[in-house]
Every structure is written in structure tokens, then in C-alpha cells.
Design a protein around this motif. Structure first.
Motif, PDB file in Angstrom:
ATOM      1  N   THR A  57       0.842  -1.254  -0.084  1.00 50.79           N
ATOM      2  CA  THR A  57      -0.151  -0.021  -0.121  1.00 50.79           C
ATOM      3  C   THR A  57       0.941   1.178   0.025  1.00 50.79           C
ATOM      4  O   THR A  57       2.114   1.061   0.199  1.00 50.79           O
ATOM      5  N   GLU A  87      -8.138   3.318  -4.998  1.00 52.31           N
ATOM      6  CA  GLU A  87      -7.326   2.366  -4.290  1.00 52.31           C
ATOM      7  C   GLU A  87      -7.259   2.719  -2.799  1.00 52.31           C
ATOM      8  O   GLU A  87      -7.399   3.932  -2.657  1.00 52.31           O
ATOM      9  N   HIS A 116      -5.135  -3.823 -10.573  1.00 58.96           N
ATOM     10  CA  HIS A 116      -5.358  -3.572  -9.075  1.00 58.96           C
ATOM     11  C   HIS A 116      -4.410  -4.441  -8.291  1.00 58.96           C
ATOM     12  O   HIS A 116      -4.135  -4.004  -7.088  1.00 58.96           O
ATOM     13  N   PHE A 119      -1.122  -3.140  -7.389  1.00 55.00           N
ATOM     14  CA  PHE A 119      -0.928  -1.814  -6.845  1.00 55.00           C
ATOM     15  C   PHE A 119       0.106  -1.710  -5.828  1.00 55.00           C
ATOM     16  O   PHE A 119       0.083  -2.426  -4.758  1.00 55.00           O
ATOM     17  N   SER A 174      -0.910   4.486  -9.342  1.00 57.34           N
ATOM     18  CA  SER A 174      -2.453   4.655 -10.014  1.00 57.34           C
ATOM     19  C   SER A 174      -2.749   5.951  -9.814  1.00 57.34           C
ATOM     20  O   SER A 174      -2.878   6.623  -8.972  1.00 57.34           O
TER      21      SER A 174
END
Length: 240
Positions: A57, A87, A116, A119, A174
Motif C-alpha cells: 500500500t 485504491e 489492481h 498496486f 495509480s
């Protein structure tokens, strides 16, 4: 002596999570305390990409610390869960401590398009071409897949020589659900080939390392300039 001043304070009780994946199901704006350590993937300015045992993340904001790739952030970091560009991310970092150690981080190598599921992952593209169209750059991997790549986003400038192949290390970012590469490192690794004549090199881009299997004849030498003739009758200059 001064006038009496009053104020109201609301103390938020943060959610304690052992994995940032547990925090991703919470409503936006919820405050969490991450009790487990985090591993740093990349940091540039207010952008801090991390992973734990569950997820990869982005943490956005000034965390008050400077980290290197592989640094271990001790547990106790305080974050606010948010959603940006589709996200899940975390903002308003607090309580970040100096790294408690460092462990090497190995990049992932993929053959599929960005999405996704990738990410904030740390990737490696070997023998990739970089193409410029106007002010935009595209990375073309060894399998022919094309990915938008944004130089400068993580402090890495665009290469000036686009006629060679590069090993590109990058974080997946993203923007408005469009996935893109944020390079953290690019390495030019020249291919090594075997040739008999200078003409065998014409088909290659700049930067290859050539080993000649047949002898070369020296014609003239002056300082770093060495003029040569090969067994095919071709002439060339070796400089250095």
C-alpha cells in the motif's frame, strides 16, 4: 493574567490492527494503529510505499522519518484510512519511529498487464525498451507488453539514451484508475555478443559488448584512437 479560554476536544479511539489488510475494510476516515512492523519498498517526498504480511500500500504524508528500501518500520504507526483513485491508501502518518533494521527486498517479475492486484508492488522489467512520445514515456517489456512510465515521480530522471535496453525497477502507482510505473532505479546492462566482422554489429543498437572470434589487424594508432581492419575487409575505429 488572561481571559478564560475553553475548547472542546474529541479523542478518537483508533482501531488496532495487526495487518493493514484488516484496515482496508474500515470506512474512510477511520484511524488505525498498525501493531505489526512494515517493510519499506520506496520513499520519495510524501510518498511512502510499504508492505506487510498481508498487503502492499501507499502511505501519503510527512511521516517525520527518512527510510531506505528494506527498512523495517516498528509497530505503532498511526494512520488514517482513505480511498483515492479507486485504491485504498493511508494518510496523516503519526508515531513513526526510526527503522529497527533492514532486510533485502526482491522485486517481482511479471508477464501480465498492470492492475489492481499489483498496486504498490515492487517490480523488475528486464531488457525493457523505453519509448518517448511527446512528453510521455512508455516501457515495453521483453514480452511486448506496454506500460506508461512516469520518470521523476520517485526521483529518477528519464534516460537520455533510448536506443538501448534497460533493467527497470519500479513501483506500481495509480492515477484515476490508470495504473502506471514509478521507476525507482534503471540499469543499463549491455548485452554481450560474439561476432566475426564489424558488419555483424550493424543490426544491433548502441551499447552492446562484442567479442571478435577472428583476429583484427591494427592499421594505425594515435593516442586512444586505434584503427582496425577485420578478416571480412571491413574497417573501424576502436576508441579508448
Amino acid at each position: 493574567a488572561s481571559d478564560m479560554v475553553t475548547a472542546n476536544y474529541e479523542f478518537v479511539t483508533p482501531n488496532r490492527v495487526g495487518c493493514l489488510g484488516d484496515a482496508m475494510t474500515l470506512p474512510d476516515g477511520e484511524v488505525v494503529v498498525c501493531t505489526n512492523p512494515l517493510t519499506v519498498l520506496a520513499q520519495h517526498g510524501n510518498y511512502l510505499y510499504v508492505k506487510d504480511d498481508c498487503v502492499h500500500t501507499l502511505i501519503y504524508g510527512n511521516c517525520g522519518q527518512t527510510y531506505a528500501m528494506g527498512d523495517i518500520i516498528p509497530g505503532g504507526a498511526i494512520l488514517t484510512k482513505t480511498t483515492y483513485s479507486g485504491e485504498t491508501e493511508f494518510t496523516h502518518p503519526q508515531g513513526f519511529k526510526p527503522a529497527s533494521g533492514n532486510t533485502p527486498v526482491e522485486p517481482e517479475e511479471i508477464t501480465s498487464p498492470l492492475g489492481h492486484d499489483l498496486f504498490a508492488h515492487y517490480l523488475l522489467f528486464r531488457d525493457a525498451r523505453i519509448v518517448k512520445n511527446g512528453s510521455q514515456y512508455t516501457l515495453i517489456d521483453a514480452y511486448g507488453n506496454e506500460y506508461p512510465i512516469f520518470f521523476g515521480s520517485m526521483g529518477i530522471p528519464a534516460p537520455t539514451n533510448l536506443d538501448v535496453l534497460y533493467d527497470v525497477y519500479a513501483i506500481v502507482g495509480s492515477y484515476k484508475t490508470n495504473y502506471q510505473l514509478l521507476p525507482t532505479r534503471i540499469v543499463f546492462t549491455p548485452p554481450v555478443i560474439t561476432v566475426e566482422c564489424f558488419s555483424d554489429l550493424y543490426q544491433y543498437n548502441q551499447g552492446v559488448i562484442a567479442t571478435f572470434t577472428k583476429p583484427l589487424t591494427a592499421i594505425f594508432q594515435f593516442g586512444p584512437n586505434l584503427y582496425l581492419k577485420d578478416k571480412c575487409g571491413d574497417y573501424s575505429l576502436a576508441y579508448g
